[in-house]
Design a protein around this motif. Structure first.
Motif, PDB file in Angstrom:
ATOM      1  N   SER A 154      -6.872   4.302   2.006  1.00 33.66           N
ATOM      2  CA  SER A 154      -6.216   3.487   3.039  1.00 33.66           C
ATOM      3  C   SER A 154      -5.317   4.313   3.955  1.00 33.66           C
ATOM      4  CB  SER A 154      -5.385   2.383   2.386  1.00 33.66           C
ATOM      5  OG  SER A 154      -4.317   2.944   1.624  1.00 33.66           O
ATOM      6  N   THR A 155      -4.931   5.519   3.535  1.00 36.98           N
ATOM      7  CA  THR A 155      -3.945   6.306   4.265  1.00 36.98           C
ATOM      8  C   THR A 155      -4.521   6.919   5.533  1.00 36.98           C
ATOM      9  OG1 THR A 155      -2.841   6.860   2.186  1.00 36.98           O
ATOM     10  CG2 THR A 155      -2.298   8.195   4.103  1.00 36.98           C
ATOM     11  N   GLY A 209       3.874   4.759  -5.629  1.00 40.58           N
ATOM     12  CA  GLY A 209       2.622   4.062  -5.428  1.00 40.58           C
ATOM     13  C   GLY A 209       2.813   2.603  -5.044  1.00 40.58           C
ATOM     14  N   THR A 239      -1.044   3.201   7.036  1.00 45.29           N
ATOM     15  CA  THR A 239      -2.412   2.932   6.630  1.00 45.29           C
ATOM     16  C   THR A 239      -3.290   2.680   7.859  1.00 45.29           C
ATOM     17  OG1 THR A 239      -2.225   0.515   6.509  1.00 45.29           O
ATOM     18  CG2 THR A 239      -1.548   1.788   4.552  1.00 45.29           C
ATOM     19  N   GLU A 284       4.511   6.851   5.703  1.00 44.60           N
ATOM     20  CA  GLU A 284       3.080   6.668   5.551  1.00 44.60           C
ATOM     21  C   GLU A 284       2.616   5.517   6.432  1.00 44.60           C
ATOM     22  OE1 GLU A 284      -0.342   6.317   2.063  1.00 44.60           O
ATOM     23  OE2 GLU A 284       1.778   6.025   1.548  1.00 44.60           O
ATOM     24  N   ASN A 337      -0.409   9.791  -5.170  1.00 47.17           N
ATOM     25  CA  ASN A 337      -1.417   8.787  -5.518  1.00 47.17           C
ATOM     26  C   ASN A 337      -2.359   8.587  -4.331  1.00 47.17           C
ATOM     27  OD1 ASN A 337      -0.420   7.627  -8.250  1.00 47.17           O
ATOM     28  ND2 ASN A 337       1.411   7.616  -6.969  1.00 47.17           N
ATOM     29  N   PRO A 338      -3.180   9.584  -4.013  1.00 43.77           N
ATOM     30  CA  PRO A 338      -4.055   9.500  -2.834  1.00 43.77           C
ATOM     31  C   PRO A 338      -4.887   8.228  -2.820  1.00 43.77           C
ATOM     32  CG  PRO A 338      -4.121  11.698  -3.773  1.00 43.77           C
ATOM     33  CD  PRO A 338      -3.370  10.850  -4.746  1.00 43.77           C
ATOM     34  N   ASP A 339      -5.022   7.649  -1.602  1.00 47.00           N
ATOM     35  CA  ASP A 339      -5.760   6.410  -1.450  1.00 47.00           C
ATOM     36  C   ASP A 339      -6.490   6.456  -0.108  1.00 47.00           C
ATOM     37  OD1 ASP A 339      -5.706   3.387  -2.703  1.00 47.00           O
ATOM     38  OD2 ASP A 339      -5.922   3.363  -0.518  1.00 47.00           O
ATOM     39  N   TYR A 368       0.866  -1.178   0.000  1.00 46.59           N
ATOM     40  CA  TYR A 368       0.000   0.000   0.000  1.00 46.59           C
ATOM     41  C   TYR A 368       0.898   1.221   0.000  1.00 46.59           C
ATOM     42  CZ  TYR A 368      -4.346  -2.467   1.264  1.00 46.59           C
ATOM     43  OH  TYR A 368      -5.459  -3.279   1.270  1.00 46.59           O
ATOM     44  N   SER A 369       0.620   2.197  -0.852  1.00 47.96           N
ATOM     45  CA  SER A 369       1.387   3.442  -0.857  1.00 47.96           C
ATOM     46  C   SER A 369       0.655   4.495  -1.661  1.00 47.96           C
ATOM     47  CB  SER A 369       2.791   3.229  -1.449  1.00 47.96           C
ATOM     48  OG  SER A 369       3.475   4.460  -1.540  1.00 47.96           O
ATOM     49  N   SER A 370       0.628   5.716  -1.133  1.00 47.56           N
ATOM     50  CA  SER A 370       0.078   6.841  -1.895  1.00 47.56           C
ATOM     51  C   SER A 370       1.185   7.823  -2.275  1.00 47.56           C
ATOM     52  CB  SER A 370      -1.015   7.555  -1.094  1.00 47.56           C
ATOM     53  OG  SER A 370      -0.503   8.080   0.112  1.00 47.56           O
ATOM     54  N   ARG A 401       2.791  13.157  -1.658  1.00 48.08           N
ATOM     55  CA  ARG A 401       1.684  12.227  -1.840  1.00 48.08           C
ATOM     56  C   ARG A 401       1.053  12.470  -3.210  1.00 48.08           C
ATOM     57  NH1 ARG A 401      -4.093  11.751   1.143  1.00 48.08           N
ATOM     58  NH2 ARG A 401      -4.373   9.498   0.912  1.00 48.08           N
TER      59      ARG A 401
END
Length: 403
Positions: free
Chosen positions: A364-365, A298, A330, A328, A360-362, A292-294, A358
């Protein structure tokens, strides 16, 4: 000291052309409950010797290391849950005695009945030295960050150091002193090192079949990680009530010689059996490419598709990952959604490179910070606390997980 003095006299009676200077280390790796590996490097070929014992009796046992520049001593007969100290000796310039020893301490891994573990974690210590347009020296922000982080980390109470990969920017051993061993010397002298390999360790030509020797020449010769069928690429160890599992994600980064991570791969089968046999222990996984990464790079889709469900099904509590140049965390994630009993992913992606944004906003963050950083973890029975600090010592985040 009588035994040491006698030994020095015997060494001095042997021919030696040069006095020696320790230019790397000492640093410690591959701890167990009863053994430890101690390494150091000298500028000229020389025999070496060291004393060690349960702290504060550092001269209880003496061992001799054969002549060479790369020195490795395997310390046997240790006991669990014990603090040890050691002294490494080399000749003085006059070759009529020993210099002041390089000294350090370490702690063997805890046995299962112990319920406390302290650890440090960071990643991406590699960053090239900047040069101006005309070749002039310019301020090296990465070097300053390493120095600041190391100064803070050496004050922490810890049992070992976790690195999420990319020790140097080039993967070359010739850059390891400036980017890792020298700035973090005071941390490495007392904290056994564990590394999850990053793509830099496989080299810039990792997509080329002819690059196979790069990892061996620049990494494997200088590091000993815990035993597994693919040492040093993936492995695990237990301390107290926790199991730490280090995986190799680099086939997903184009490294043709890295172990496969697909559903039927040996590494994936090993991962399942290693997690299953951990029972009720804490389960902490360390990888480089993030699931997982924003951040700017990514999430790595191959890692996500192959391992995230396994992490969830086998009860992993925490995944420490690298890959993106930021910090980051999650929310606890389960089947792609935030759930109270899911898996928390923490990206420890930059100790030296310029922090990324940041991009790739997601959803999960839970927390994202563009800053150089390190983490200090503590397990006390059924509670895990992870605190993250920037290079100035400011707390960036605090995570608490309960088993």
């Amino acid at each position: 000291m009588k035994k040491l003095s006698l030994f020095i006299c015997l060494l001095l009676s042997a021919p030696l052309l040069f006095s020696a200077r320790i230019i790397r280390g000492p640093y410690i790796e591959d701890p167990t409950q009863t053994t430890m590996i101690l390494k150091w490097q000298t500028d000229v070929s020389t025999p070496g010797w060291l004393e060690y014992g349960p702290a504060p009796r550092c001269n209880q046992i003496m061992t001799v290391v054969p002549e060479g520049t790369q020195h490795k001593a395997v310390l046997y007969g240790l006991v669990p849950n014990q603090d040890f100290c050691y002294r490494v000796y080399v000749y003085n310039e006059a070759r009529d005695g020993a210099q002041e020893p390089a000294e350090g301490t370490f702690r063997t891994l805890y046995s299962a009945e112990r319920k406390t573990v302290n650890f440090l974690a960071l990643g991406a210590t590699g960053a090239d030295k900047p040069v101006g347009e005309n070749g002039e020296a310019v301020p090296d922000d990465a070097a300053a960050a390493r120095a600041n982080l190391a100064e803070l980390m050496k004050k922490e109470k810890s049992d070992f150091l976790i690195h999420t990969g990319n020790i140097t920017h080039s993967g070359l051993n010739e850059d390891a002193d400036r980017e890792f061993f020298t700035p973090f010397k005071d941390v490495l002298v007392k904290n056994p090192l564990f590394v999850a390999l990053g793509p830099n360790e496989y080299g810039p030509d990792r997509e080329n079949r002819e690059s196979k020797a790069f990892l061996r020449a620049n990494y494997s010769r200088y590091h000993d990680m815990s035993w597994s069928r693919a040492t040093p690429k993936y492995y695990s160890f237990d301390s107290a009530n926790a199991r730490f599992v280090f995986l190799d994600t680099n086939v997903a980064e184009g490294a043709v010689w890295a172990p496969e991570i697909g559903e039927k791969s040996t590494q994936t089968e090993w991962l399942k059996s290693t997690l299953a046999s951990a029972g009720e222990k804490w389960k902490i996984v360390v990888i480089n490419a993030p699931a997982y990464s924003s951040g700017a790079r990514g999430a790595n889709n191959e890692v996500f598709l192959n391992w995230v469900k396994i992490f969830e099904d086998y009860g992993v509590n925490l995944v420490l990952q690298g890959g993106d140049a930021n910090y980051e965390r999650t929310f606890p994630m389960f089947r792609g959604e935030a759930r109270p009993r899911g898996v928390t992913y923490v990206t420890l992606g930059t100790a030296a490179p310029q922090p990324g944004k940041r991009e790739n906003p997601d959803p999960s963050t839970a927390r994202f910070v563009s800053a150089r950083h390190y983490a200090a973890g503590k397990i006390v029975d059924r509670k895990l606390t992870l605190k993250v600090y920037n290079e100035k010592g400011k707390e960036l985040d605090k995570l608490e997980i309960y088993l």
